[in-house]
Design a protein around this motif. Structure first.
Motif, PDB file in Angstrom:
ATOM      1  N   GLY A 136       0.760  -1.235   0.015  1.00  0.00           N
ATOM      2  CA  GLY A 136      -0.088   0.115  -0.281  1.00  0.00           C
ATOM      3  C   GLY A 136       0.671   1.220  -0.127  1.00  0.00           C
ATOM      4  N   CYS A 137       2.256   1.167   0.070  1.00  0.00           N
ATOM      5  CA  CYS A 137       2.814   2.224  -0.032  1.00  0.00           C
ATOM      6  C   CYS A 137       3.280   2.680  -1.567  1.00  0.00           C
ATOM      7  CB  CYS A 137       4.168   2.152   0.884  1.00  0.00           C
ATOM      8  SG  CYS A 137       3.827   2.128   2.656  1.00  0.00           S
ATOM      9  N   THR A 138       3.924   3.911  -1.476  1.00  0.00           N
ATOM     10  CA  THR A 138       4.031   4.354  -3.000  1.00  0.00           C
ATOM     11  C   THR A 138       5.268   3.516  -3.611  1.00  0.00           C
ATOM     12  OG1 THR A 138       3.620   6.710  -2.490  1.00  0.00           O
ATOM     13  CG2 THR A 138       4.508   6.411  -4.589  1.00  0.00           C
ATOM     14  N   LYS A 139       5.269   3.023  -4.811  1.00  0.00           N
ATOM     15  CA  LYS A 139       6.235   2.204  -5.488  1.00  0.00           C
ATOM     16  C   LYS A 139       7.069   3.050  -6.252  1.00  0.00           C
ATOM     17  CE  LYS A 139       7.431  -1.878  -8.151  1.00  0.00           C
ATOM     18  NZ  LYS A 139       7.025  -2.833  -9.342  1.00  0.00           N
ATOM     19  N   PHE A 140       8.379   3.320  -5.669  1.00  0.00           N
ATOM     20  CA  PHE A 140       9.306   3.976  -6.353  1.00  0.00           C
ATOM     21  C   PHE A 140      10.154   3.138  -7.489  1.00  0.00           C
ATOM     22  CE2 PHE A 140       8.221   7.033  -3.236  1.00  0.00           C
ATOM     23  CZ  PHE A 140       8.080   8.012  -3.871  1.00  0.00           C
ATOM     24  N   GLY A 141      10.993   3.803  -8.214  1.00  0.00           N
ATOM     25  CA  GLY A 141      12.037   2.935  -8.966  1.00  0.00           C
ATOM     26  C   GLY A 141      13.058   2.516  -7.756  1.00  0.00           C
ATOM     27  N   ARG A 142      13.834   1.630  -8.526  1.00  0.00           N
ATOM     28  CA  ARG A 142      15.160   1.048  -7.629  1.00  0.00           C
ATOM     29  C   ARG A 142      16.247   2.153  -7.422  1.00  0.00           C
ATOM     30  NH1 ARG A 142      14.069  -4.295  -5.889  1.00  0.00           N
ATOM     31  NH2 ARG A 142      16.121  -5.062  -6.214  1.00  0.00           N
ATOM     32  N   PRO A 143      17.040   1.736  -6.610  1.00  0.00           N
ATOM     33  CA  PRO A 143      18.077   2.924  -6.049  1.00  0.00           C
ATOM     34  C   PRO A 143      18.988   3.083  -7.451  1.00  0.00           C
ATOM     35  CG  PRO A 143      17.737   1.361  -4.321  1.00  0.00           C
ATOM     36  CD  PRO A 143      16.691   0.978  -5.329  1.00  0.00           C
ATOM     37  N   ILE A 144      19.191   2.026  -8.313  1.00  0.00           N
ATOM     38  CA  ILE A 144      20.132   2.323  -9.482  1.00  0.00           C
ATOM     39  C   ILE A 144      19.399   3.043 -10.394  1.00  0.00           C
ATOM     40  CG2 ILE A 144      18.975   0.360 -10.895  1.00  0.00           C
ATOM     41  CD1 ILE A 144      22.613   0.993 -10.313  1.00  0.00           C
ATOM     42  N   ASN A 145      18.056   3.263 -10.229  1.00  0.00           N
ATOM     43  CA  ASN A 145      17.374   4.169 -11.050  1.00  0.00           C
ATOM     44  C   ASN A 145      17.496   5.731 -10.369  1.00  0.00           C
ATOM     45  OD1 ASN A 145      15.398   1.329 -11.671  1.00  0.00           O
ATOM     46  ND2 ASN A 145      14.779   3.081 -13.414  1.00  0.00           N
ATOM     47  N   SER A 146      17.428   5.606  -9.190  1.00  0.00           N
ATOM     48  CA  SER A 146      17.686   7.086  -8.779  1.00  0.00           C
ATOM     49  C   SER A 146      19.158   7.506  -9.098  1.00  0.00           C
ATOM     50  CB  SER A 146      17.594   6.916  -7.216  1.00  0.00           C
ATOM     51  OG  SER A 146      16.326   6.789  -6.569  1.00  0.00           O
ATOM     52  N   ALA A 147      20.073   6.625  -9.061  1.00  0.00           N
ATOM     53  CA  ALA A 147      21.399   7.080  -9.514  1.00  0.00           C
ATOM     54  C   ALA A 147      21.470   7.403 -10.794  1.00  0.00           C
ATOM     55  CB  ALA A 147      22.326   5.727  -9.107  1.00  0.00           C
ATOM     56  N   ALA A 148      20.826   6.964 -11.798  1.00  0.00           N
ATOM     57  CA  ALA A 148      20.608   7.198 -13.273  1.00  0.00           C
ATOM     58  C   ALA A 148      20.034   8.614 -13.287  1.00  0.00           C
ATOM     59  CB  ALA A 148      19.715   6.196 -13.803  1.00  0.00           C
ATOM     60  N   THR A 149      19.257   9.239 -12.681  1.00  0.00           N
ATOM     61  CA  THR A 149      18.838  10.567 -12.534  1.00  0.00           C
ATOM     62  C   THR A 149      19.986  11.491 -12.405  1.00  0.00           C
ATOM     63  OG1 THR A 149      18.458  10.785 -10.172  1.00  0.00           O
ATOM     64  CG2 THR A 149      16.631   9.731 -11.393  1.00  0.00           C
ATOM     65  N   PHE A 150      21.034  11.279 -11.802  1.00  0.00           N
ATOM     66  CA  PHE A 150      22.043  12.113 -11.454  1.00  0.00           C
ATOM     67  C   PHE A 150      21.569  13.610 -10.844  1.00  0.00           C
ATOM     68  CE2 PHE A 150      24.627   9.455 -13.603  1.00  0.00           C
ATOM     69  CZ  PHE A 150      26.054   9.533 -13.523  1.00  0.00           C
ATOM     70  N   ASN A 151      20.362  13.231 -10.018  1.00  0.00           N
ATOM     71  CA  ASN A 151      19.857  14.505  -9.296  1.00  0.00           C
ATOM     72  C   ASN A 151      19.654  14.173  -7.816  1.00  0.00           C
ATOM     73  OD1 ASN A 151      17.932  16.361  -8.566  1.00  0.00           O
ATOM     74  ND2 ASN A 151      16.863  16.190 -10.347  1.00  0.00           N
ATOM     75  N   PRO A 152      20.692  14.658  -7.134  1.00  0.00           N
ATOM     76  CA  PRO A 152      20.612  14.317  -5.668  1.00  0.00           C
ATOM     77  C   PRO A 152      19.435  15.017  -5.071  1.00  0.00           C
ATOM     78  CG  PRO A 152      22.682  15.031  -6.312  1.00  0.00           C
ATOM     79  CD  PRO A 152      21.873  15.368  -7.576  1.00  0.00           C
ATOM     80  N   GLU A 153      18.806  16.129  -5.501  1.00  0.00           N
ATOM     81  CA  GLU A 153      17.673  16.903  -4.800  1.00  0.00           C
ATOM     82  C   GLU A 153      16.426  15.912  -5.063  1.00  0.00           C
ATOM     83  OE1 GLU A 153      14.182  18.885  -4.839  1.00  0.00           O
ATOM     84  OE2 GLU A 153      14.953  18.268  -6.619  1.00  0.00           O
ATOM     85  N   LEU A 154      16.439  15.498  -6.184  1.00  0.00           N
ATOM     86  CA  LEU A 154      15.261  14.448  -6.448  1.00  0.00           C
ATOM     87  C   LEU A 154      15.288  13.220  -5.479  1.00  0.00           C
ATOM     88  CD1 LEU A 154      12.779  13.730  -8.182  1.00  0.00           C
ATOM     89  CD2 LEU A 154      14.355  12.750 -10.103  1.00  0.00           C
ATOM     90  N   VAL A 155      16.284  12.736  -5.389  1.00  0.00           N
ATOM     91  CA  VAL A 155      16.571  11.481  -4.659  1.00  0.00           C
ATOM     92  C   VAL A 155      16.305  11.886  -3.031  1.00  0.00           C
ATOM     93  CG1 VAL A 155      18.159   9.778  -3.595  1.00  0.00           C
ATOM     94  CG2 VAL A 155      18.207  10.328  -5.861  1.00  0.00           C
ATOM     95  N   ASN A 156      16.618  13.181  -2.769  1.00  0.00           N
ATOM     96  CA  ASN A 156      16.271  13.478  -1.299  1.00  0.00           C
ATOM     97  C   ASN A 156      14.715  13.486  -1.395  1.00  0.00           C
ATOM     98  OD1 ASN A 156      15.268  15.766   0.570  1.00  0.00           O
ATOM     99  ND2 ASN A 156      17.595  15.387   1.067  1.00  0.00           N
ATOM    100  N   ARG A 157      13.996  13.971  -2.101  1.00  0.00           N
ATOM    101  CA  ARG A 157      12.283  13.904  -2.082  1.00  0.00           C
ATOM    102  C   ARG A 157      11.899  12.644  -2.129  1.00  0.00           C
ATOM    103  NH1 ARG A 157      10.063  16.749  -6.542  1.00  0.00           N
ATOM    104  NH2 ARG A 157      11.857  17.111  -7.457  1.00  0.00           N
ATOM    105  N   ILE A 158      12.412  11.856  -2.998  1.00  0.00           N
ATOM    106  CA  ILE A 158      11.916  10.357  -2.820  1.00  0.00           C
ATOM    107  C   ILE A 158      11.941   9.734  -1.673  1.00  0.00           C
ATOM    108  CG2 ILE A 158      12.521   7.765  -3.652  1.00  0.00           C
ATOM    109  CD1 ILE A 158      13.221   9.296  -6.273  1.00  0.00           C
ATOM    110  N   TRP A 159      13.347   9.968  -0.924  1.00  0.00           N
ATOM    111  CA  TRP A 159      13.282   9.322   0.344  1.00  0.00           C
ATOM    112  C   TRP A 159      12.665   9.969   1.503  1.00  0.00           C
ATOM    113  CZ3 TRP A 159      16.064   4.833   1.634  1.00  0.00           C
ATOM    114  CH2 TRP A 159      16.484   4.232   0.526  1.00  0.00           C
ATOM    115  N   ASP A 160      12.524  11.125   1.394  1.00  0.00           N
ATOM    116  CA  ASP A 160      11.616  12.120   2.111  1.00  0.00           C
ATOM    117  C   ASP A 160       9.981  11.412   2.031  1.00  0.00           C
ATOM    118  OD1 ASP A 160      10.701  14.566   3.753  1.00  0.00           O
ATOM    119  OD2 ASP A 160       9.232  14.479   2.144  1.00  0.00           O
ATOM    120  N   VAL A 161       9.591  11.049   0.986  1.00  0.00           N
ATOM    121  CA  VAL A 161       8.447  10.416   1.137  1.00  0.00           C
ATOM    122  C   VAL A 161       8.505   8.932   1.604  1.00  0.00           C
ATOM    123  CG1 VAL A 161       6.673   9.136  -0.343  1.00  0.00           C
ATOM    124  CG2 VAL A 161       7.513  11.629  -1.044  1.00  0.00           C
ATOM    125  N   VAL A 162       9.524   8.344   1.330  1.00  0.00           N
ATOM    126  CA  VAL A 162       9.840   6.955   2.184  1.00  0.00           C
ATOM    127  C   VAL A 162       9.677   7.051   3.612  1.00  0.00           C
ATOM    128  CG1 VAL A 162      11.297   5.041   2.501  1.00  0.00           C
ATOM    129  CG2 VAL A 162      10.980   5.972   0.116  1.00  0.00           C
TER     130      VAL A 162
END
Length: 754
Positions: A136-162
């Motif tokens: 029932g929680c938001t399903k995000f992409g895997r960590p390797i997908n996060s790395a592919a964004t090369f966008n640390p600020e976006l990753v911060n927002r993802i894990w804030d939701v987590v």
């Protein structure tokens, strides 16, 4: 004025009330005191057995569940465990809705606090590979997908939701993120980490921890959970890519490449926890390594959180690693090394009370570990606010904004590997498109239709499965000739074929200790996928490949035959929509490879930052270099780099150099680009990496727009471990490269002088 006897009664009543209040609120329950004062008050009150209970975590699957009415139901085994309290419980309520889990965990916490003498709460622990590892929680992409964004600020927002979603269902700690480097695609857990590079992984880990912990402030406020960075250290470097195998890393590589993400997790992100590695390092088992878990982690870096074992790994010092003479010796070895919490085992720290009877000095080490656990619980505010606000749970978990964030992250992580003759983006004009292949989802056609519009007709057919779906030891299915013919016939009648290929959840997974395999000896795509590509390419019509996978694959045939390739790795629940938006040009792809893509497994080790001497010669009968280099990714924009300028030709231990480069989007579509800064030490007293990523910035440019991107080169970036195993700054020449990948960019030189 009241008679004297009434005054005496009132005074006696007040005194009695005061004594009762004082007794009811012992100092450790007083939120106005410091955490250290509270821990110092509680610890001496506890019996030895109560202390050891605070050093153990068990899994909820041994008997924590809801009955048919949604009420807490505990097995006799769990009831017995909770009499003395417990450090924590893994995954309570993981298979039920967030609201049901919040209610269950409130009941469970209440039961735990009322069942032990001191009302000590428990830590409820989860993990995060695609968002919170629970229903029932938001399903995000895997960590390797996060790395592919090369966008640390976006990753911060993802894990804030987590962090928020986990806390709202009653969780407190997360056995994530992974700070390991993954450089061998045979390893089944590759997609759980952030790629092959030290700097990129460090930036991702920093922002993941800061996000999930609410920048630390969210811990005590009850809005976020604590992180447990893992696996310390070197776990992703197992020999042969085989889980549980030995790990051999030179001390210099360990210091310069493996440690930095963990060091940043401790010093900058303030991670609450660290998990030790399953393996050894150069023959020393990590779970019994005091130099690693105490010397480096605590004495050098100042870590004051807790260290938790990986699953059953303290006990395995005896029966698997065979470095301890007995289960009791294994327990002592783990304790001496600095492991505070034993995860799952019944044959390890459970022995500690009896061991103390024989050697009372052990209790001092127990006190040390329990102090760390209690400190963590107080940092999380659990003694004062142990329960979830259920009203918020239903409203805030898996919200529309969280789903939109998942899609945003998907869009930034998709990598365009090939685009011959501008095959992509596809025009939304009248045509028939075939969606084919074993990685096709049931919902894909509907998602594509919503983006493409009514002028495009879709046909969709999965055709065949890659494996039999066995979760333990999956088997690759034999080629289904009828399925291949059916897919080819569908492609004949279409104008364009989009093939969904790569690997599924069974072809790359964790190889658990018993009866489970997840690593591979080869990395070619399994099954008849290459044959399918060749048959459909022979029809003479455009072939687009959407690559879905959890490990790097040697996609030689696909790279040769396809007209376009989108590398999607393992996207979120919004992945189909994101892929469609990229294919049909609503968004330009902007992901970059967080790993090197090889031509053959025989090239490994093969990360971009290997020592320069590794690149001297190639192999017989194999083209030199990778299929695609680290940092690579195409765009619908057309980026040009010019006017690379350095603010100085020399740098000293007390100065810096500013780097400027102009980037122009000379294409006709708004697009994002990752501008990458690499440094190369031309001559060193020890053999040096070919180059190292030291900075990146993701920018967005309109057609015709130019932006100047600025980096700062600091002396810290030039440090490395020298001949005497000390960090040094060594005078000499350096090359700076700024560009679109590790292989392409403008270069300039500067010199370090001392």
């Amino acid at each position: 004025m009241k008679p004297l006897k009434y005054q005496v009664l009132i005074i006696l009543s007040l005194v009695t009330f005061g004594l009762t209040a004082q007794k009811g609120k012992m100092p450790y329950k007083d939120a106005s005191l410091s955490i250290e004062e509270r821990v110092n008050d509680l610890l001496p009150r506890m019996s030895l057995e109560e202390k050891v209970a605070q050093m153990r975590i068990f899994h909820a699957n041994i008997g924590v569940e809801s009955d048919e009415k949604g009420k807490l139901k505990l097995s006799d085994r769990v009831i017995e465990k909770l009499k003395l309290g417990i450090a924590g419980i893994k995954n309570p309520g993981e298979h039920i809705s967030p609201l049901a889990a919040a209610k269950l965990n409130n009941e469970l916490q209440k039961y735990i606090m009322e069942s032990n003498r001191w009302g000590i709460p428990a830590l409820f622990v989860t993990e995060s590979y695609n968002g919170v590892d629970a229903a029932g929680c938001t399903k995000f992409g895997r960590p390797i997908n996060s790395a592919a964004t090369f966008n640390p600020e976006l990753v911060n927002r993802i894990w804030d939701v987590v962090g928020r979603e986990a806390r709202l269902r009653g969780m407190h700690m997360c056995h994530s993120p992974e700070a390991d480097l993954v450089r061998d695609p045979r390893f089944g857990r590759m997609s759980e980490a952030f790629g092959e590079d030290t700097y990129l992984t460090t930036q991702m880990v920093l922002n993941a921890i800061k996000g999930v912990q609410g920048d630390y402030e969210g811990l005590g406020n009850g809005t976020h959970i604590g992180a447990v960075a893992k696996h310390f250290a070197g776990y992703g470097q197992v020999l042969g890519g085989s889980n549980f195998a030995a790990i051999e890393i030179s001390p210099r590589t360990l210091i310069d490449e493996i440690y930095p993400p963990f060091e940043a997790a401790v010093k900058e992100a303030k991670t609450l926890g660290i998990m030790a590695s399953h393996g050894d390092i150069n023959g020393i088992a990590s779970h019994g390594n005091p130099e690693l878990l105490t010397g480096v982690l605590r004495d050098q870096w100042g870590f004051d959180g807790y260290v938790v074992s990986d699953s059953n790994d303290i006990a395995r010092l005896y029966y698997f690693m065979k470095v301890a003479e007995s289960p009791e010796a294994a327990a002592l070895m783990g304790l001496v090394a600095g492991i505070d919490i034993d995860l799952y085992a019944e044959d390890s720290y459970a022995y500690l009370p009896e061991m103390v009877k024989k050697d009372p000095t052990i209790e001092k080490m127990i006190d040390r570990s329990v102090r760390r656990v209690l400190r963590t619980k107080m940092r999380l505010g659990l003694f004062d606010n142990p329960y979830v606000d259920i009203k918020k749970t239903k409203k805030e978990v898996r919200s529309a904004t969280s789903l939109a964030l998942a899609e945003e992250a998907d869009l930034e992580s998709i990598i365009l590997l090939k685009n011959e003759a501008n095959t992509l983006p596809l025009a939304k004009s009248k045509k028939k498109i075939a969606l084919l292949g074993p990685l096709l989802n049931q919902e894909t056609q509907e998602a594509f239709q919503a983006i493409a519009g009514e002028d495009i007709t879709f046909v969709a057919d999965k055709g065949f499965e890659l494996t039999d779906g066995n979760k333990g030891v999956p088997v690759v299915l034999p080629t289904d000739e009828k399925a291949l013919e059916q897919l080819t016939n569908l492609a004949k009648d279409a104008d364009v074929s989009i093939l969904f290929l790569g690997g599924d959840e069974f072809t790359a997974k964790e190889a658990y200790f018993n009866n489970a395999l997840g690593d591979r000896a080869t990395i070619e795509p399994v099954g008849p996928q290459d044959e399918l590509v060749q048959r459909i390419k022979a029809l003479g019509k455009p072939v687009i490949i959407v690559l879905k996978h959890r490990r790097t694959l040697a996609i030689n045939i696909m790279a040769e035959k396809a007209d376009a390739i989108l590398d999607a790795w393992d996207l979120s629940e919004m992945g189909d929509t994101a892929i469609a938006k990229v294919l049909f040009g609503e968004v330009s792809p902007s992901g970059k490879l967080p790993v090197t893509v090889p031509r053959s497994i025989g090239q490994f080790p093969f990360h971009y930052s290997m020592k320069e001497i590794n690149y001297k010669k190639g192999y017989l009968f194999l083209e030199d270099g990778p299929l695609y280099p680290f940092g690579y990714g195409l765009s619908y924009g057309d980026f040009t780099y010019d006017n690379l300028q350095l603010s100085a030709a020399t740098i000293t231990p007390t100065s810096e150099i500013t780097v400027n480069v102009k980037v122009t989007n000379s294409g006709n579509m708004k697009a994002k680009e990752v501008v990458q800064l690499y440094l190369k030490d031309e001559i060193g007293s020890v053999t040096r990496p070919d180059k190292e990523l030291k900075g990146f910035e993701k920018i967005e440019l309109n057609p015709g727009e130019t932006k100047t991107v600025t980096f700062t080169i600091t002396p810290k970036m030039l440090e490395f471990t020298g001949l005497t195993m000390e960090k040094i700054l060594e005078p000499g020449d350096y090359t700076v490269q700024v560009g679109t990948s590790s292989k392409e960019g403008l270069t300039a030189r500067f010199r370090l002088e001392k």
